[in-house]
Design an enzyme around this catalytic site. Structure first.
Site, PDB file in Angstrom:
ATOM      1  N   HIS A  34      -3.625 -16.048 -11.229  1.00 38.86           N
ATOM      2  CA  HIS A  34      -2.531 -15.353 -10.559  1.00 38.86           C
ATOM      3  C   HIS A  34      -1.983 -16.178  -9.398  1.00 38.86           C
ATOM      4  O   HIS A  34      -1.823 -15.689  -8.285  1.00 38.86           O
ATOM      5  CB  HIS A  34      -3.019 -13.988 -10.065  1.00 38.86           C
TER       6      HIS A  34
ATOM      7  N   ASN B  76      -4.339 -11.162  -2.308  1.00 32.61           N
ATOM      8  CA  ASN B  76      -4.300 -12.581  -2.670  1.00 32.61           C
ATOM      9  C   ASN B  76      -5.186 -13.441  -1.771  1.00 32.61           C
ATOM     10  O   ASN B  76      -5.441 -13.064  -0.634  1.00 32.61           O
ATOM     11  CB  ASN B  76      -2.854 -13.083  -2.583  1.00 32.61           C
TER      12      ASN B  76
ATOM     13  N   ASP C 178       2.732 -10.662 -13.004  1.00 32.07           N
ATOM     14  CA  ASP C 178       3.151 -11.815 -13.797  1.00 32.07           C
ATOM     15  C   ASP C 178       3.709 -11.358 -15.151  1.00 32.07           C
ATOM     16  O   ASP C 178       4.684 -11.916 -15.660  1.00 32.07           O
ATOM     17  CB  ASP C 178       1.972 -12.767 -14.017  1.00 32.07           C
TER      18      ASP C 178
ATOM     19  N   GLY D  22       0.790  -1.232   0.000  1.00 33.77           N
ATOM     20  CA  GLY D  22       0.000   0.000   0.000  1.00 33.77           C
ATOM     21  C   GLY D  22       0.819   1.277   0.000  1.00 33.77           C
ATOM     22  O   GLY D  22       0.494   2.224  -0.726  1.00 33.77           O
TER      23      GLY D  22
ATOM     24  N   ASP E 232      -6.692   2.538   5.921  1.00 36.22           N
ATOM     25  CA  ASP E 232      -6.143   1.340   6.542  1.00 36.22           C
ATOM     26  C   ASP E 232      -6.605   1.303   7.985  1.00 36.22           C
ATOM     27  O   ASP E 232      -7.174   2.287   8.497  1.00 36.22           O
ATOM     28  CB  ASP E 232      -4.606   1.323   6.461  1.00 36.22           C
TER      29      ASP E 232
END
Length: 334
Positions: free
Chosen positions: A180, A120, A151, A14, A34
């Site tokens: 991914h 993820n 990627d 971030g 956050d």
């Protein structure tokens, strides 16, 4: 006027991502959010001499709603990083809940924003965002993206290394399709803008493919438990966000691989499903971007028999990952 928002702005991805977005002259307002430190990061960035006005928010006092109000592009790197021995799938239990809650905030405050998911496992978190949007009646498959640009960046870098000329990294482009994580990452080396030498040993090609697929493990190991790919991911996230912003502002002909719901382009999506031989709901493919998000989903193009094998190997994992994300939202919480 473009307002970009980073959810998870104080983290390892971030902070550098926010710095890169602050450096983008097309961004006129930058909102940071956050659970800790976002206001401090915002003040720090606000001293940089670029046009974007920066503000940081925490959860109290409707911070999420405030940061998302008026957002055009929302990037989500929030979540825990991967540690040694941990797969992207291991991250699911924690990151899925984080993404679900942030997606709820976007769906209720900025449902028309472009949502760029970095958290993820992307193969599962993008479906989570989509299912949350469906529950709120605001789902538009053209506006939700899984960021697979890292990627592509890795493929360009590693191919340049094999070619023995790192100065090529800014010009080498290698399409990367699938998903991914691990074997779902399929680099189409046959379509590289700079072909590999014809006499290259197959073992070298296999090692290159493996390195592109598992480059994240290389970083996790090198950081020795201190984190995962944060700086390279921030760079890749900013690259993709920049392309989305350029398309939003009317630039034509921007094509980038990204993990999307194939309903975003019914014609292109259905054609791709036929190519794959499987009725997947999500897939990373070269996508033409426009002011409304996904304009066109392109197919795989001419691929080699070896690449066909790689694509087929990716499909079972992709299907499982997608189902995991969908089920997470659809099954009631106990």
């Amino acid at each position: 006027m473009v307002k970009a928002v980073v959810l998870g702005a104080a983290g390892g991805i971030g902070q550098p991502l926010s710095l890169l977005l602050k450096s983008n002259p097309a961004v006129t307002e930058l909102g940071l959010y956050d659970i800790v430190n976002a206001p401090g990061v915002a003040v720090d960035l606000s001293h940089i001499a670029t046009p974007a006005k920066v503000q940081g928010y925490l959860p109290p006092d409707d911070g999420l709603k405030k940061v998302l109000t008026g957002a055009d592009v929302v990037v989500i790197p929030a979540g825990i990083p991967r540690k040694p021995g941990m797969t992207r799938d291991d991250l699911f239990k924690i990151n899925a809940g984080i993404v679900r809650d942030l997606a709820t905030g976007i769906a209720t405050t900025a449902p028309k924003a472009f949502v760029l998911v970095i958290s993820n496992p992307v193969n599962s978190t993008v479906p989570i965002v989509a299912e949350v949007f469906k529950k709120h009646g605001v789902f538009d498959p053209k506006r939700i993206f899984g960021v697979t640009t890292l990627d592509v960046v890795r493929a360009s870098t590693f191919v340049s290394e094999v070619l023995g000329d790192l100065s090529l990294t800014t010009s080498v482009t290698v399409p990367v399709v699938g998903g991914h994580s691990g074997v779902t990452i399929v680099p189409l080396l046959s379509q590289s803008s700079h072909p590999l030498p014809s006499g290259l040993q197959q073992s070298t090609v296999d090692d290159l493919i493996n390195r592109i697929q598992f480059g994240g493990d290389e970083v996790v190991k090198a950081k020795d438990g201190a984190g995962s790919a944060t700086l390279s991911m921030a760079y890749a996230g900013a690259e993709f966000a920049g392309k989305v912003i350029r398309a939003l502002k009317g630039e034509k002909g921007i094509v980038a691989p990204t993990y999307v719901n194939l309903a975003a382009d019914k014609v292109g999506g259905e054609a791709l499903k036929k190519e794959l031989g499987k009725d997947l709901e999500y897939f990373s493919a070269p996508v033409e971007l426009g002011p409304n998000g996904v304009e066109k989903i392109n197919g795989l193009g001419k691929i080699t028999p070896a690449e066909t094998v790689l694509v087929k190997a990716a499909l079972p994992d992709l299907a499982t990952n997608i189902e995991k994300g969908v089920t997470f939202v659809q099954v009631p919480k106990l």
